[in-house]
Design a protein around this motif. Structure first.
Motif, mmCIF file in Angstrom:
data_model
loop_
_atom_site.group_PDB
_atom_site.id
_atom_site.type_symbol
_atom_site.label_atom_id
_atom_site.label_comp_id
_atom_site.label_asym_id
_atom_site.label_seq_id
_atom_site.Cartn_x
_atom_site.Cartn_y
_atom_site.Cartn_z
ATOM 1 N N ILE A 66 -7.380 -2.078 14.360
ATOM 2 C CA ILE A 66 -6.995 -2.848 15.530
ATOM 3 C C ILE A 66 -5.494 -2.746 15.672
ATOM 4 C CG2 ILE A 66 -6.974 -5.121 16.592
ATOM 5 C CD1 ILE A 66 -9.433 -5.648 14.634
ATOM 6 N N MET A 67 -5.075 -2.229 16.805
ATOM 7 C CA MET A 67 -3.646 -2.117 17.027
ATOM 8 C C MET A 67 -3.208 -3.316 17.851
ATOM 9 S SD MET A 67 -1.694 1.314 18.125
ATOM 10 C CE MET A 67 -2.713 2.424 17.216
ATOM 11 N N ALA A 122 1.513 -3.346 14.884
ATOM 12 C CA ALA A 122 0.889 -3.067 13.607
ATOM 13 C C ALA A 122 -0.542 -2.606 13.801
ATOM 14 C CB ALA A 122 0.893 -4.320 12.749
ATOM 15 N N VAL A 123 -1.037 -1.882 12.815
ATOM 16 C CA VAL A 123 -2.449 -1.533 12.788
ATOM 17 C C VAL A 123 -3.093 -2.373 11.699
ATOM 18 C CG1 VAL A 123 -4.161 0.257 12.388
ATOM 19 C CG2 VAL A 123 -2.015 0.828 13.515
ATOM 20 N N LEU A 124 -4.067 -3.158 12.104
ATOM 21 C CA LEU A 124 -4.820 -3.979 11.159
ATOM 22 C C LEU A 124 -6.080 -3.225 10.805
ATOM 23 C CD1 LEU A 124 -4.874 -7.545 12.728
ATOM 24 C CD2 LEU A 124 -4.253 -7.027 10.375
ATOM 25 N N ARG A 125 -6.379 -3.190 9.518
ATOM 26 C CA ARG A 125 -7.617 -2.513 9.130
ATOM 27 C C ARG A 125 -8.585 -3.513 8.523
ATOM 28 N NH1 ARG A 125 -4.795 2.340 8.867
ATOM 29 N NH2 ARG A 125 -3.535 1.713 7.089
ATOM 30 N N TYR A 126 -9.802 -3.452 8.982
ATOM 31 C CA TYR A 126 -10.841 -4.366 8.485
ATOM 32 C C TYR A 126 -12.144 -3.633 8.261
ATOM 33 C CZ TYR A 126 -8.722 -9.000 8.856
ATOM 34 O OH TYR A 126 -7.978 -10.123 8.647
ATOM 35 N N HIS A 127 -12.873 -4.110 7.300
ATOM 36 C CA HIS A 127 -14.282 -3.732 7.188
ATOM 37 C C HIS A 127 -15.068 -4.815 7.900
ATOM 38 C CE1 HIS A 127 -14.804 -0.311 4.504
ATOM 39 N NE2 HIS A 127 -13.637 -0.665 3.987
ATOM 40 N N VAL A 179 -13.674 -8.003 6.250
ATOM 41 C CA VAL A 179 -12.952 -7.948 4.977
ATOM 42 C C VAL A 179 -11.666 -7.167 5.217
ATOM 43 C CG1 VAL A 179 -13.010 -7.153 2.595
ATOM 44 C CG2 VAL A 179 -15.095 -8.034 3.665
ATOM 45 N N TYR A 180 -10.574 -7.831 4.933
ATOM 46 C CA TYR A 180 -9.258 -7.261 5.184
ATOM 47 C C TYR A 180 -9.046 -6.005 4.340
ATOM 48 C CZ TYR A 180 -4.143 -7.068 5.362
ATOM 49 O OH TYR A 180 -2.855 -6.668 5.525
ATOM 50 N N ASP A 181 -8.475 -5.009 4.960
ATOM 51 C CA ASP A 181 -8.357 -3.728 4.272
ATOM 52 C C ASP A 181 -6.959 -3.150 4.425
ATOM 53 O OD1 ASP A 181 -9.376 -1.609 2.800
ATOM 54 O OD2 ASP A 181 -9.870 -0.452 4.597
ATOM 55 N N GLY A 182 -6.037 -3.985 4.865
ATOM 56 C CA GLY A 182 -4.657 -3.511 4.937
ATOM 57 C C GLY A 182 -4.060 -3.570 6.324
ATOM 58 N N MET A 183 -2.757 -3.465 6.346
ATOM 59 C CA MET A 183 -2.050 -3.515 7.624
ATOM 60 C C MET A 183 -0.822 -2.625 7.523
ATOM 61 S SD MET A 183 -0.679 -6.802 9.721
ATOM 62 C CE MET A 183 0.457 -7.435 8.516
ATOM 63 N N GLU A 184 -0.509 -1.938 8.611
ATOM 64 C CA GLU A 184 0.692 -1.103 8.612
ATOM 65 C C GLU A 184 1.448 -1.363 9.886
ATOM 66 O OE1 GLU A 184 -0.355 3.050 8.451
ATOM 67 O OE2 GLU A 184 -1.606 2.549 6.705
ATOM 68 N N TYR A 185 2.746 -1.465 9.753
ATOM 69 C CA TYR A 185 3.545 -1.576 10.956
ATOM 70 C C TYR A 185 3.859 -0.174 11.443
ATOM 71 C CZ TYR A 185 4.185 -6.581 11.105
ATOM 72 O OH TYR A 185 3.964 -7.910 11.273
ATOM 73 N N ILE A 186 3.473 0.142 12.668
ATOM 74 C CA ILE A 186 3.806 1.442 13.241
ATOM 75 C C ILE A 186 5.268 1.404 13.642
ATOM 76 C CG2 ILE A 186 3.358 3.034 15.124
ATOM 77 C CD1 ILE A 186 0.597 1.951 15.311
ATOM 78 N N GLU A 187 5.683 0.274 14.101
ATOM 79 C CA GLU A 187 7.071 0.051 14.432
ATOM 80 C C GLU A 187 7.310 -1.438 14.270
ATOM 81 O OE1 GLU A 187 7.214 -0.099 19.045
ATOM 82 O OE2 GLU A 187 5.837 1.475 18.372
ATOM 83 N N GLU A 188 8.481 -1.878 14.636
ATOM 84 C CA GLU A 188 8.814 -3.268 14.360
ATOM 85 C C GLU A 188 7.830 -4.286 14.908
ATOM 86 O OE1 GLU A 188 12.841 -4.704 15.249
ATOM 87 O OE2 GLU A 188 13.437 -2.753 14.438
ATOM 88 N N THR A 189 7.395 -4.055 16.137
ATOM 89 C CA THR A 189 6.586 -5.097 16.769
ATOM 90 C C THR A 189 5.111 -4.771 16.838
ATOM 91 O OG1 THR A 189 7.076 -4.101 18.887
ATOM 92 C CG2 THR A 189 8.455 -5.949 18.213
#
Lengths: 404, 604
Positions: free
Chosen positions: B414-415, B446-451, B434-444
């Motif tokens: 989910i972006m 993020a990509v949320l990863r979930y199962h 189930v939370y599987d991590g998050m990455e900021y593509i840029e400052e504002t």
């Protein structure tokens, strides 16, 4: 010779009541005279019918027929007697409103053969009468009623109306008792229906919340909420009794009138033994009738028509349907024997399943010879009656071509 | 047509994230190459389904042939194949790609690379297509073309320095795109003299011409009279006509040879004979091997579809067959419901796919439908070792025979902009994620990863996502493995009778809540009837929620004046007519929309 009922419509009144959606309006003397002459001419065109039919009842309804002069009524009935063979025993009724009749008129009615009066009282409470837009008080009704008795009328109906704005169950009971104590032979007790196109409709249409679901909303269905229209009070408009109250009034009607010896023989009609309105019963028994005048309906042979409209020929199916949904208005119900005699097949073969279902949920009962509505069935009679329509069966999804 | 130089043909498609302007660019290219005058241009020329224009999305792949005179003075033939952008239509994208040699990647200069951009690029690369990036919407005040270029190079890893920076809306720099198509998209290969090998990438049914097959000729040549063979279905026919695609019309020609894109009509009447993805060959001189076809996509979401009018059952079958003709991902098989009669259990790629099919059935085929709650494929492990793939909750074995059940999971990305991260995480939690991590593509951002369990996202997840992020979140998912889960079958009983069409499989923890909501909703939707109707939600024999539709108190018209029976009759008929539109379950009449209403139970 076949039996025929005659209905003669007089579409005039002094002033239209706020709830009235019948064809009726105030008028001028010349208009009335012209209308009566027209009626007489029309009646005389039916001469050929006299060969086949004899008249068992005549009902002069309105409007307020008693607004006509004694001479005009005599004119109309003379035309009838000249044209038709009227039974000596025929029930001949005229509708009237308090305050529109005099001794002379009543005397003329009597002489013209009228043997039954139907007086519109509606309520014994003046404030309710006023709310309905009636032109008379209870006192004025009493005067008319007593006059009618004095003049020797021994078959009188009093029309009452329940569930009118501002009415309570207690108030309705008082009206019933006051009417019953006068011992009229017949009492009609209808509950008010707010019809489109009436001033009441405009007053109450926005206030009622029970828009309901499409499935059970019906044309002309009352605009009643479950709780009534409480907020109207604040605006000085009397509130309509709610659905529950309306039903309580209905149930009380039967019990109270029973105390006075009246029995209910049709959903809204009560009579002392032997005084059931024959003309009214004729409609539910599908006796043939000819309506003459502006708003009159007729049923003759297999054809039905309203004044000014093309006759519609009823199919056998439609006649079966009517036999049921009209007959069920009578408390005795519909006779299986009569059904079989008329249609040449048993009621069970056509309606067995519906009857079983309705009996199963307590809305109808089967006495062996008759089927009829139960008390609960009367409350929801439209829902029961429409089960007896056969016309849509072909395209019913349950029985449709789902076999492929 | 004969003898067209392969080096002058360019077969390409346009891929993009939804709303990045793919269809607008297609419109512009068509307009600028003079195929249509701008007066004839209707917005979204290629989206000719009513539904596509309304929703502003592309559902079906569309193709058009255009002629472009390049700056080198040569005339080139462009076959442009439009593709859908939504995740549910990956299959369609895949089909379009198989007919192309290159792809134009449209990236919104303001939004940059999005989840779907990536998914489509990977699909294109899977098909060995050359990807040519284009930066669109540079006329927007918020456009940051430099950032978009950077993202394309960093995230996707393809060169984008000389990507045309355009506004498809205004037409700015679109001619650069045309030139680059000539330069960067490879011309097709294939031997016109070899045995015929053509890929079916789409088809449609025309009441005059029969089945019209859209194909890309990989090898050989086809013309009128060629006896053809569908290699997968084995159907044979003789070619009646070949041609190419004008804008919204079919233009017949002499022959189609290797490298070309066009259509074939043959004496094919049965829609089932021409399966999209199949290879057409010459029956008298067949090729040795069929083309690989393309990535087969299996339905993930199932629901029952029933005609509102039982008599329309055969019409529904015909309509589904016709839709399946060019949407092989749609599956259906007959089923019977006690409540709804005869219908079909249909399989879809996702909920949007379901909705689109439903709407197309209703609009294009004039069918009034009742659909049941969508579900996924559950794996039921029975005590006897047997494993059932369950698509219809009614077929769930008795609980005593079930060892355990599994449900499919998805990996969701989910972006979202940072301000909504909290509320989106809440949403995913509520949906058993189930939370599987998050990455900021840029400052504002993020990509949320979930199962997430698939059955939690097929209802209204997308709507909830949009509403909780004010429309900013975008969402993509891919199927993951099956996991064991505490699932139960929730039944709805109306007047003590189980209504099979309302049953569904649900996680035990959320069953109570959902059962309660369904009962409440049904109470609203079922009109009062002649008797009291209990509405219950049950798991097995245990009632977990109950509502009551009170008996109608009153339905009586007292007056029937002066023998005016026709009025009374009309009233009763109207009432009866109202009942006809309802479904009879036992003695209870249930409006069609009650079945639909429980599909959309608002979250808040």
């Amino acid at each position: 010779m076949n039996l025929l009922e005659l209905y003669i419509h007089i579409p005039f009144c002094v002033k239209k009541c706020l709830y009235c959606d019948f064809l009726s309006a105030p008028s001028k003397e010349e208009e009335r005279q012209e209308y009566v002459e027209g009626l007489c001419r029309q009646i005389r065109t039916y001469g050929a019918l006299a060969e086949v039919y004899h008249i068992v009842s005549i009902f002069i309804g309105g409007g307020t027929p008693s607004i006509l002069t004694a001479d005009q009524i005599i004119l109309i009935l003379e035309a009838v007697y000249d044209t038709f063979a009227v039974d000596a025993e025929a029930e001949i009724t005229i509708e009237m409103n308090p305050g529109t009749v005099t001794k002379e008129k009543l005397k003329a009615y009597k002489e013209a053969g009228i043997n039954r009066l139907s007086i519109g009282l509606q309520s014994a409470k003046d404030e309710e009468l006023k709310r309905l837009g009636r032109i008379h008080t209870f006192e004025e009704f009493l005067a008319t009623y007593r006059l009618a008795r004095e003049m020797g009328f021994d078959n009188i109906n009093v029309d009452l109306m329940s569930a009118i704005p501002g009415q309570t169950v207690r108030g309705w009971e008082e009206t019933l008792r006051k009417a019953a104590e006068l011992r009229p032979e017949h009492i009609s007790a209808y509950s008010l229906i707010i019809e489109e196109g009436t001033p009441f409709y405009e007053m109450y249409k926005d206030r009622c919340t029970d828009e309901g679901h499409e499935g059970n909303r019906s044309a002309g269905k009352e605009l009643r909420s479950e709780e009534g229209t409480g907020e109207l009070r604040r605006e000085g408009i009397a509130e309509l009794p709610g659905e529950d109250e309306e039903r309580r009034m209905y149930w009380r009607t039967k019990d109270i009138l029973k105390e006075y010896g009246y029995h209910r023989y049709e959903i809204s009609n009560y009579a002392l033994p032997g005084y059931e309105c024959r003309h009214n019963l004729g409609y539910w028994n599908r006796t043939e009738y000819l309506g003459i005048g502006a708003g009159a309906a007729s049923l003759m042979g297999h054809r039905r028509w309203n004044c000014g409209e093309e006759p519609v020929t009823l199919s056998r199916k439609e006649e079966m349907e009517e036999c049921m949904f009209l007959g069920l208005r009578k408390t005795e119900g519909v006779s299986k024997e009569r059904f079989a005699a008329e249609f040449g097949c048993s009621m069970e073969s056509v309606y067995g399943e519906v009857i079983k279902k309705m009996c199963g949920i307590g809305l109808m009962e089967d006495t062996g010879r008759f089927v009829r509505l139960t008390e609960r069935g009367i409350d929801v009679s439209n829902g029961v009656m429409c089960e007896f329509l056969l016309i849509h069966m072909e395209s019913d999804p349950q029985s449709g071509s789902t076999t492929s | 047509m004969a003898g067209i130089d392969q080096s002058k043909i360019r077969n390409f498609c346009i891929i993009a994230h939804i709303d990045h302007g793919k269809s607008t660019l297609a419109d512009r290219i068509i307009e600028m190459t003079g195929l249509l005058t701008s007066r004839e241009m209707q917005s979204q020329v290629l989206d000719n389904m009513e539904l596509e224009r309304e929703r502003g999305i592309t559902i079906k792949a569309q193709a058009v042939r255009i002629v472009y005179r390049a700056k080198d003075g040569e005339e080139y033939i462009f076959n442009l194949i439009d593709t859908p952008g939504h995740v549910d239509f990956n299959y369609e994208v895949s089909r379009s790609l198989a007919a192309c040699d290159g792809a134009i990647l449209v990236v919104d200069a303001a939004q940059g690379v999005e989840a779907q951009t990536l998914a489509n690029v990977y699909l294109a690369l899977d098909h060995d297509l050359d990807v040519m990036p284009v930066i669109n919407k540079i006329d927007l005040p918020s456009a940051e073309p430099e950032r978009a270029i950077e993202e394309i190079e960093d995230v996707i890893g393809i060169e984008a320095m000389d990507a045309p920076q355009i506004s498809a809306k205004t037409g700015l720099n679109v001619e650069n795109v045309l030139e680059q198509i000539v330069e960067k998209i490879p011309s097709p290969t294939g031997d016109p003299g070899a045995p015929l090998k053509a890929l079916i990438f789409d088809s449609l049914y025309d009441s005059y011409k029969g089945v019209i097959v859209f194909c890309r000729i990989k090898e050989g040549t086809v013309k009128k009279g060629t006896p053809i063979l569908m290699m997968a279905t084995g159907a044979k026919a003789e070619v009646v006509e070949v041609g190419y695609f004008g804008a919204g019309q079919f233009i017949p020609c002499e022959e189609l040879s290797a490298g070309m894109v066009g259509y074939i009509t043959a004496s094919l009447k049965n829609v089932k004979d021409t399966r999209v993805g199949d290879t057409i060959t010459d029956a008298s001189d067949p090729c040795a091997e069929p083309l690989p076809g393309y990535k087969k996509v299996n339905p993930m979401v199932y629901c029952g579809m029933y005609p509102a009018d039982g008599a329309k059952y055969p019409d529904l079958r015909d309509a589904l067959e016709k839709l399946q003709l060019n949407d092989a991902s749609l599956q259906f098989e007959p089923e019977t419901s006690i409540a709804l009669g005869f219908g079909y259990r249909c399989g879809f790629l996702g909920l949007l796919h379901l909705e689109i099919i439903q709407e197309r059935l209703e609009r294009e085929y004039n069918l009034d439908l009742v659909t049941t709650a969508p579900g996924v494929i559950y794996k039921v492990h029975k005590t006897n070792g047997e494993v059932i793939e369950l698509t219809n909750p009614s077929n769930l074995p008795d609980p005593s025979e079930i060892e355990y059940m599994e449900e499919p999971m998805v990996k969701a990305e989910i972006m979202v902009t940072s301000e909504f991260i909290g509320s989106i995480m809440d949403l995913c939690q509520e949906r058993r994620g189930v939370y599987d991590g998050m990455e900021y593509i840029e400052e504002t951002r993020a990509v949320l990863r979930y199962h997430l369990p698939l059955n939690e996202i097929i209802y209204d997840f997308f709507d909830a996502l949009k509403s909780r992020s004010r429309g900013y979140a975008s969402f993509d998912y891919e199927m993951d493995e099956y996991v064991q889960s505490n699932l139960v079958k929730l039944d709805i009983l109306i007047n003590k009778e189980e209504v099979d069409a309302l049953s569904f499989i649900i996680h035990a923890d959320t069953a109570y809540e959902r059962g309660r909501k369904m009962c409440e909703k049904l109470k609203e939707e079922i009109p009062r009837q002649l008797f009291e109707i209990p509405i219950q939600a049950a798991i097995g024999s245990k009632i977990i929620a109950r509502e009551t539709v009170k008996a109608m108190r009153k339905d009586v018209l007292a007056k029937c004046y002066g023998g005016d029976i026709s009025r009374k009759r009309k009233l009763l008929e109207k009432q009866k007519e109202g009942k006809k539109r309802m479904r009879q379950v036992g003695n209870v009449e249930i409006p069609q929309r009650a079945f639909m209403s429980v599909l959309k139970l608002d979250d808040k």
